[in-house]
Design a protein around this motif. Structure first.
Motif, PDB file in Angstrom:
ATOM      1  N   GLY A  84      -8.382  -7.851   3.031  1.00 36.49           N
ATOM      2  CA  GLY A  84      -7.221  -6.986   3.115  1.00 36.49           C
ATOM      3  C   GLY A  84      -6.346  -7.053   1.884  1.00 36.49           C
ATOM      4  O   GLY A  84      -6.540  -7.879   0.987  1.00 36.49           O
ATOM      5  N   ASN A 125       0.199  -2.334   4.937  1.00 41.40           N
ATOM      6  CA  ASN A 125      -1.239  -2.493   4.742  1.00 41.40           C
ATOM      7  C   ASN A 125      -1.657  -1.606   3.580  1.00 41.40           C
ATOM      8  O   ASN A 125      -1.800  -0.388   3.727  1.00 41.40           O
ATOM      9  N   THR A 129      -8.748  -1.890   5.137  1.00 43.75           N
ATOM     10  CA  THR A 129      -9.212  -2.522   6.364  1.00 43.75           C
ATOM     11  C   THR A 129      -8.104  -2.538   7.405  1.00 43.75           C
ATOM     12  O   THR A 129      -6.945  -2.846   7.085  1.00 43.75           O
ATOM     13  N   LEU A 131      -5.968  -4.261   9.920  1.00 44.52           N
ATOM     14  CA  LEU A 131      -5.601  -5.670  10.067  1.00 44.52           C
ATOM     15  C   LEU A 131      -4.860  -5.926  11.377  1.00 44.52           C
ATOM     16  O   LEU A 131      -4.154  -6.937  11.516  1.00 44.52           O
ATOM     17  N   TYR A 134      -3.795  -9.636  13.596  1.00 45.55           N
ATOM     18  CA  TYR A 134      -3.707 -10.867  12.822  1.00 45.55           C
ATOM     19  C   TYR A 134      -2.248 -11.255  12.623  1.00 45.55           C
ATOM     20  O   TYR A 134      -1.351 -10.411  12.642  1.00 45.55           O
TER      21      TYR A 134
END
Length: 227
Positions: A84, A125, A129, A131, A134
């Motif tokens: 990421g 972000n 990807t 994310l 998380y």
């Protein structure tokens, strides 16, 4: 009546505590984070070039110092096979008290020996990807140079919620997050660190915390405050 809920917190020194009414719980550990057995010392020195704001989209140099409101753009792999890229802006460090913001929680002596703080940040972000799910990869930094892991809650904690990214957290999305830091030995939170693995020269934001002010309740205009 006491609120039913639980929270688990740990510092990078390996000490773990829980404050709960119905047991403790936590999120999965950050696989690339510093391990509890490591030295908790974090470097905050930086060269003059490291302190300069990066151009849009460029990665921030390891070891850079940031002020509150400034952004660091970093590569981040929360686990193997997940790559990421985040733009992190630490907005505010807040000091609070258990009486002010943990009313209704059953606290043990180990918890009460720690000083509670809130860290508010905006995270985007910037990668390709999703994310979602998380934990935000930020660690507290106390006055002794120790890293402090954010507390994990079993359910939403209204005064400061958002350690875990929402699902989905797609490319291009931004989120306002708040992390609860419980500093050992009634210590002081002096900053925040991005340090995804032991060898990484951390990127830090250092500032004096300001007192937490609860949002004004949206009730009847005639309502008077309680003592």
């Amino acid at each position: 009546m006491q609120r039913a809920g639980s929270v688990l917190a740990a510092s990078v020194t390996g000490a773990a505590i829980a404050m709960s009414l119905m047991g403790c719980s936590g999120t999965a550990p950050r696989t690339n984070a510093p391990k509890p057995s490591e030295s908790a010392s974090a470097s905050t020195s930086a060269s003059p070039s490291a302190s300069a704001s990066p151009s849009a989209g460029a990665l921030t140099e390891p070891g850079a110092d940031r002020r509150l409101g400034e952004t660091a753009t970093v590569e981040w792999a929360p686990k193997d096979g997940v790559d990421g890229k985040l733009s992190i802006t630490v907005d505010k460090l807040e000091s609070t008290s258990y009486k002010q913001t943990f009313s209704g929680w059953k606290l043990d002596e180990a918890t009460l020996s720690r000083a509670p703080y809130f860290v508010r940040a905006t995270i985007k972000n910037d990668g390709k990807t999703d994310l979602g799910g998380y934990d935000a990869p930020l660690w507290g930094l106390d006055g002794e140079g120790n890293l402090v892991e954010a507390a994990a809650f079993k359910e939403p904690f209204k005064p400061c919620d958002g350690k875990t990214f929402p699902k989905p957290f797609a490319p291009g999305a931004s989120v306002k997050t708040c992390l609860v830091m419980l500093v050992p030995d009634q210590g002081k939170l002096v900053g925040v660190s991005f340090r995804p693995y032991e060898e990484f020269d951390p990127i830090t934001w250092e500032a004096d915390p300001v007192p937490y002010v609860a949002p004004k309740a949206s009730g009847s205009p005639s309502a008077s405050p309680t003592s």
